[in-house]
Enzyme design. Structure first.
Site, mmCIF file in Angstrom:
data_model
loop_
_atom_site.group_PDB
_atom_site.id
_atom_site.type_symbol
_atom_site.label_atom_id
_atom_site.label_comp_id
_atom_site.label_asym_id
_atom_site.label_seq_id
_atom_site.Cartn_x
_atom_site.Cartn_y
_atom_site.Cartn_z
ATOM 1 C CG ASN A 21 -4.057 -5.599 0.361
ATOM 2 O OD1 ASN A 21 -4.814 -5.204 0.669
ATOM 3 N ND2 ASN A 21 -2.637 -4.968 -0.297
ATOM 4 N NE ARG A 72 2.072 0.231 -21.019
ATOM 5 C CZ ARG A 72 2.920 0.259 -19.607
ATOM 6 N NH1 ARG A 72 2.481 -0.456 -18.877
ATOM 7 N NH2 ARG A 72 3.683 0.989 -19.575
ATOM 8 C CG LEU A 100 -3.756 -3.358 -16.499
ATOM 9 C CD1 LEU A 100 -5.086 -3.899 -15.414
ATOM 10 C CD2 LEU A 100 -3.627 -4.821 -17.128
ATOM 11 C CG ASN A 114 -5.505 -0.366 -7.893
ATOM 12 O OD1 ASN A 114 -5.025 -1.424 -7.725
ATOM 13 N ND2 ASN A 114 -4.635 0.715 -7.701
ATOM 14 C CG HIS A 116 -3.039 4.786 -4.682
ATOM 15 N ND1 HIS A 116 -2.180 4.445 -6.158
ATOM 16 C CD2 HIS A 116 -3.136 5.291 -4.293
ATOM 17 C CE1 HIS A 116 -1.076 5.003 -5.219
ATOM 18 N NE2 HIS A 116 -1.875 6.045 -4.789
ATOM 19 C CB SER A 143 -8.583 5.619 -2.622
ATOM 20 O OG SER A 143 -8.243 6.740 -1.626
ATOM 21 C CG ASP A 152 -2.736 5.001 -8.942
ATOM 22 O OD1 ASP A 152 -3.086 3.979 -9.417
ATOM 23 O OD2 ASP A 152 -2.154 5.193 -8.723
HETATM 24 C C1 GRF Z 1 -0.195 -2.323 -1.628
HETATM 25 O O1 GRF Z 1 0.012 -1.604 -0.712
HETATM 26 C C2 GRF Z 1 -1.808 -2.178 -2.254
HETATM 27 O O2 GRF Z 1 -2.127 -0.638 -1.737
HETATM 28 C C3 GRF Z 1 -1.400 -1.246 -3.054
HETATM 29 O O3 GRF Z 1 0.094 -2.305 -3.500
HETATM 30 C C4 GRF Z 1 0.687 -3.177 -2.443
HETATM 31 C C5 GRF Z 1 0.126 -4.271 -1.965
HETATM 32 O O4 GRF Z 1 0.357 -5.086 -1.245
HETATM 33 N N1 GRF Z 1 -1.676 -0.863 -4.999
HETATM 34 P P1 GRF Z 1 0.157 -6.573 -1.233
HETATM 35 O O5 GRF Z 1 0.903 -6.870 -2.571
HETATM 36 O O6 GRF Z 1 -1.022 -6.970 -0.975
HETATM 37 O O7 GRF Z 1 1.274 -7.229 0.481
#
Ligand code: GRF
Length: 220
Positions: A21, A72, A100, A114, A116, A143, A152
């Site tokens: 991502n 944390r 967090l 974020n 998810h 999402s 989430d």
């Molecule tokens: C993704 O599937 C995202 O939805 C989740 O963690 C994964 C991260 O993948 N929160 P990458 O490190 O971006 O490949």
């Protein structure tokens, strides 16, 4: 004399893993008219490939290893200090696998996103692909939401659907969902940079109007 150009919103990405991502965001933000710039990538795992991707793109990185902290709160304080050095307008979590604290989340309320891998509010937490298969759902997806104190559980801005085909496995679903993630996340980050989405007491607004339901990107 020419007026100074408007400042470009600064995006800071937090990742823990492979960073696909992050890569999609790097590629999008490097296109000519993207209204934001990734100023730094932070990571909690020293060997994560996301750091390599950032380095390849000449983006500054930092590591705050959660294993170096006993609580944390201490980890979050160190992470926050690193983030603030870059003075970001937006914090984008891209596979950042730490929960967090409340104060951290509050510091970036309305400015932290974020992604998810499920159609929230269904399937918060881990192993979403297998859980979708076990439930026999016909549609899965991804999402993007504002981060709030609920894990989430922050208000969802946009989703992309992934039809579940007979013969799909957790792995094949993960691949299809990730493909949608790489399309959806840059779109929503762009909206945030453009000031088109915001978070207030009533939830998400889009272009100044309350969003009654998440925007849905149709399956391709
Ligand atoms: C993704 O599937 C995202 O939805 C989740 O963690 C994964 C991260 O993948 N929160 P990458 O490190 O971006 O490949």
């Amino acid at each position: 004399m020419m007026a100074d150009p408007a400042p470009v919103p600064k995006i800071l990405v937090l990742a823990s893993g492979s960073g696909t991502n992050l890569q999609a965001l790097i590629d999008s933000t490097r296109t000519r008219d993207f209204p934001g710039e990734i100023v730094a990538v932070g990571c909690n795992r020293p060997g994560a490939f996301a750091l390599e991707r950032a380095a390849q793109a000449n983006i500054p990185t930092f590591v705050v290893n959660h294993k170096d902290f006993t609580s944390r709160e201490e980890f979050d304080a160190a992470l926050l200090a690193e983030i603030l050095r870059h003075n970001p307008d937006a914090v984008v979590l891209a596979g950042f696998m730490r929960i967090l604290t409340r104060d951290f989340v509050r510091a970036f309320r309305g400015r932290m996103l974020n992604i998810h891998p499920s159609l929230l509010p269904a399937y918060t937490g881990l192993n979403t692909h297998q859980r979708v298969l076990d439930a026999g759902d016909a549609v899965h997806g991804v999402s993007v939401h504002f981060v709030t104190e609920e894990l989430d559980g922050g208000p969802v801005i946009a989703q992309a659907e992934v039809p579940v085909a007979s013969g799909d496995t957790a792995e094949s679903l993960a691949e299809k969902v990730q493909k949608q993630e790489h399309t959806l996340y840059p779109i929503v980050v762009r909206w945030l940079c453009e000031g088109r989405i915001s978070l207030d007491a009533n939830g998400v607004s889009f272009d100044g109007k309350p969003l009654a339901a998440p925007l849905v990107l149709p399956a391709d």
